[in-house]
Design a protein around this motif. Structure first.
Motif, short mmCIF file in Angstrom:
data_model
loop_
_atom_site.label_atom_id
_atom_site.label_comp_id
_atom_site.label_asym_id
_atom_site.label_seq_id
_atom_site.Cartn_x
_atom_site.Cartn_y
_atom_site.Cartn_z
N GLY A 181 49.73 0.43 4.05
CA GLY A 181 50.11 1.08 2.80
C GLY A 181 50.01 0.08 1.66
O GLY A 181 49.52 -1.05 1.84
N THR B 115 52.71 -1.62 -5.76
CA THR B 115 53.05 -0.54 -4.84
C THR B 115 53.54 0.65 -5.67
O THR B 115 53.73 0.54 -6.88
CB THR B 115 54.13 -0.98 -3.83
OG1 THR B 115 55.31 -1.27 -4.56
CG2 THR B 115 53.69 -2.18 -3.03
N PRO C 246 58.75 -6.37 3.95
CA PRO C 246 59.94 -7.13 3.56
C PRO C 246 61.21 -6.29 3.52
O PRO C 246 62.30 -6.81 3.69
CB PRO C 246 59.60 -7.66 2.16
CG PRO C 246 58.36 -6.99 1.73
CD PRO C 246 57.69 -6.40 2.93
N GLY D 118 53.34 -2.69 5.30
CA GLY D 118 53.48 -2.45 3.87
C GLY D 118 53.46 -1.00 3.44
O GLY D 118 52.81 -0.66 2.46
N THR D 119 54.18 -0.17 4.16
CA THR D 119 54.31 1.22 3.71
C THR D 119 55.75 1.67 3.86
O THR D 119 56.41 1.34 4.84
CB THR D 119 53.37 2.18 4.48
OG1 THR D 119 53.72 3.54 4.15
CG2 THR D 119 53.41 2.00 5.98
N SER D 120 56.23 2.43 2.86
CA SER D 120 57.60 2.94 2.92
C SER D 120 57.70 4.11 3.89
O SER D 120 58.79 4.58 4.18
CB SER D 120 58.05 3.39 1.53
OG SER D 120 57.22 4.44 1.08
N HIS E 22 58.84 -9.55 6.67
CA HIS E 22 58.18 -10.50 5.77
C HIS E 22 57.12 -9.80 4.96
O HIS E 22 56.72 -8.67 5.26
CB HIS E 22 57.51 -11.61 6.58
CG HIS E 22 58.44 -12.42 7.39
ND1 HIS E 22 59.60 -12.96 6.89
CD2 HIS E 22 58.40 -12.78 8.69
CE1 HIS E 22 60.23 -13.63 7.82
NE2 HIS E 22 59.54 -13.52 8.94
N ALA F 108 53.26 -9.13 3.76
CA ALA F 108 52.11 -8.89 4.63
C ALA F 108 51.42 -10.20 5.03
O ALA F 108 51.10 -10.41 6.20
CB ALA F 108 51.12 -7.96 3.93
N SER G 7 57.21 7.09 3.40
CA SER G 7 57.95 8.17 2.78
C SER G 7 57.06 9.37 2.46
O SER G 7 57.52 10.35 1.90
CB SER G 7 58.69 7.69 1.52
OG SER G 7 57.78 7.06 0.67
N VAL G 8 55.77 9.26 2.77
CA VAL G 8 54.87 10.36 2.45
C VAL G 8 54.32 10.99 3.72
O VAL G 8 53.68 10.33 4.54
CB VAL G 8 53.72 9.88 1.54
CG1 VAL G 8 52.69 10.97 1.34
CG2 VAL G 8 54.29 9.47 0.19
N ALA H 274 49.77 -5.72 -2.20
CA ALA H 274 50.67 -6.24 -3.25
C ALA H 274 50.35 -7.70 -3.57
O ALA H 274 50.33 -8.11 -4.73
CB ALA H 274 52.13 -6.10 -2.81
N GLN I 123 46.46 4.15 3.95
CA GLN I 123 46.84 5.11 2.90
C GLN I 123 46.33 4.63 1.55
O GLN I 123 46.45 5.33 0.56
CB GLN I 123 48.37 5.24 2.84
CG GLN I 123 48.99 5.77 4.14
CD GLN I 123 50.50 5.59 4.13
OE1 GLN I 123 51.21 6.44 3.62
NE2 GLN I 123 50.98 4.49 4.67
N ASN I 124 45.78 3.43 1.53
CA ASN I 124 45.38 2.84 0.24
C ASN I 124 44.04 3.40 -0.22
O ASN I 124 43.16 3.69 0.60
CB ASN I 124 45.29 1.32 0.37
CG ASN I 124 46.64 0.72 0.68
OD1 ASN I 124 47.67 1.38 0.53
ND2 ASN I 124 46.66 -0.52 1.13
N ASP J 198 58.11 0.76 -5.73
CA ASP J 198 58.91 -0.42 -6.05
C ASP J 198 59.15 -0.54 -7.55
O ASP J 198 59.70 -1.51 -8.02
CB ASP J 198 58.22 -1.70 -5.55
CG ASP J 198 58.28 -1.79 -4.05
OD1 ASP J 198 59.22 -1.23 -3.47
OD2 ASP J 198 57.38 -2.43 -3.46
#
Ligand code: APR
Length: 231
Positions: free
Chosen positions: A9, A20, A195, A170-172, A211, A213, A174-175, A14, A86-87, A23
């Protein structure tokens, strides 16, 4: 070779300087997501939508793959790696990863607003009002907007079902439906590098690596290389 599927993600880009989504106070590059990334936005203000994505494309073209993207390329020496991202940037491809599937579209492509099967490579060029597909419809960004279906979702599920290792970076999560993909990874060793890792992964069978990425991927790759040499 063991099969690894990697779900990435915005967080993996970042450290290449691309922001992102969640954030920054619910705003994405100073815009409400619903003003620039929905079918309604496209209908009500196509100029703004095109301008927004033209800027995102320019920004992504100036960014460089970071060490996390590059390390995932190295992983291909030891494992059969598929990246599901997803990017909408192309940093995985520019790093050199050979199997990359984009769930939410790609900035460097445009598609017909009248015929979704007409997709064009546009590299880093802008899309303007009046740029038409071969059938005469306005071109739009090749992006899956909020409220639109994710055409690639069914074709990527099997990768999770057969994976021996799943890495989420690196993805929340949430989607939906991307967030549901990890539920298909029942037989795999699972890792989550982020993180802010632990909250969305509570109750799931993931090893959390809390941590960034770059740091997290480096650490995990050492662990996986050692495991593969000893097995
Ligand atoms: N390294 C790793 N992860 C990071 C870093 C970093 N340096 N910095 C931030 N993160 C993490 C955040 O903690 C967060 O969990 O990246 C995640 C980014 O989450 P989102 O902004 O929600 O992005 P993402 O999950 O990719 O969004 C999914 O939503 O807006 C839509 O279609 C768009 O593809 C996007 C989808």
């Amino acid at each position: 070779m063991k099969k690894i599927v990697i779900l990435t993600g915005a967080g993996i880009s970042a450290e290449s300087g691309l922001k992102t989504f969640r954030d920054s106070n619910g705003l994405w590059e100073n815009h409400k997501i619903e003003d620039v990334a929905t079918p309604y936005a496209w209908k009500s203000n196509p100029e703004l939508v095109l301008d927004f994505y033209n800027k995102r494309r320019l920004q992504a073209s100036k960014a460089f793959p970071n060490k996390a993207h590059l390390s995932l390329v190295e992983l291909e020496k030891y494992f059969d790696v598929t990246i599901i991202t997803q990017n909408v940037d192309d940093l995985h491809e520019r790093a050199g990863s050979t199997k990359v599937i984009h769930l939410h579209g790609e900035l460097i492509k445009a598609r017909s607003s009248g015929n979704p099967s007409l997709i064009y490579n546009i590299d880093n060029n802008k899309i303007e009002i009046g740029d038409l597909c071969d059938e005469g419809h306005q071109l739009r960004p090749h992006i899956v907007w909020f409220g639109e279906e994710v055409p690639m979702i069914t074709s990527v599920i099997p990768f999770f079902q057969v994976a021996e290792i799943v890495i989420v970076i690196g993805t929340s999560l949430s989607v939906y439906p991307a967030s549901g993909l990890i539920d298909y990874a029942s037989g795999a060793d699972c890792y989550y590098i982020d993180p802010n890792g632990s909250k969305s992964m509570a109750n799931k069978n993931f090893k959390i690596i809390p941590h960034s990425a770059v740091k997290g991927v480096k650490e995990l790759i050492e662990e996986l290389k050692n495991k593969s040499m000893n097995s």
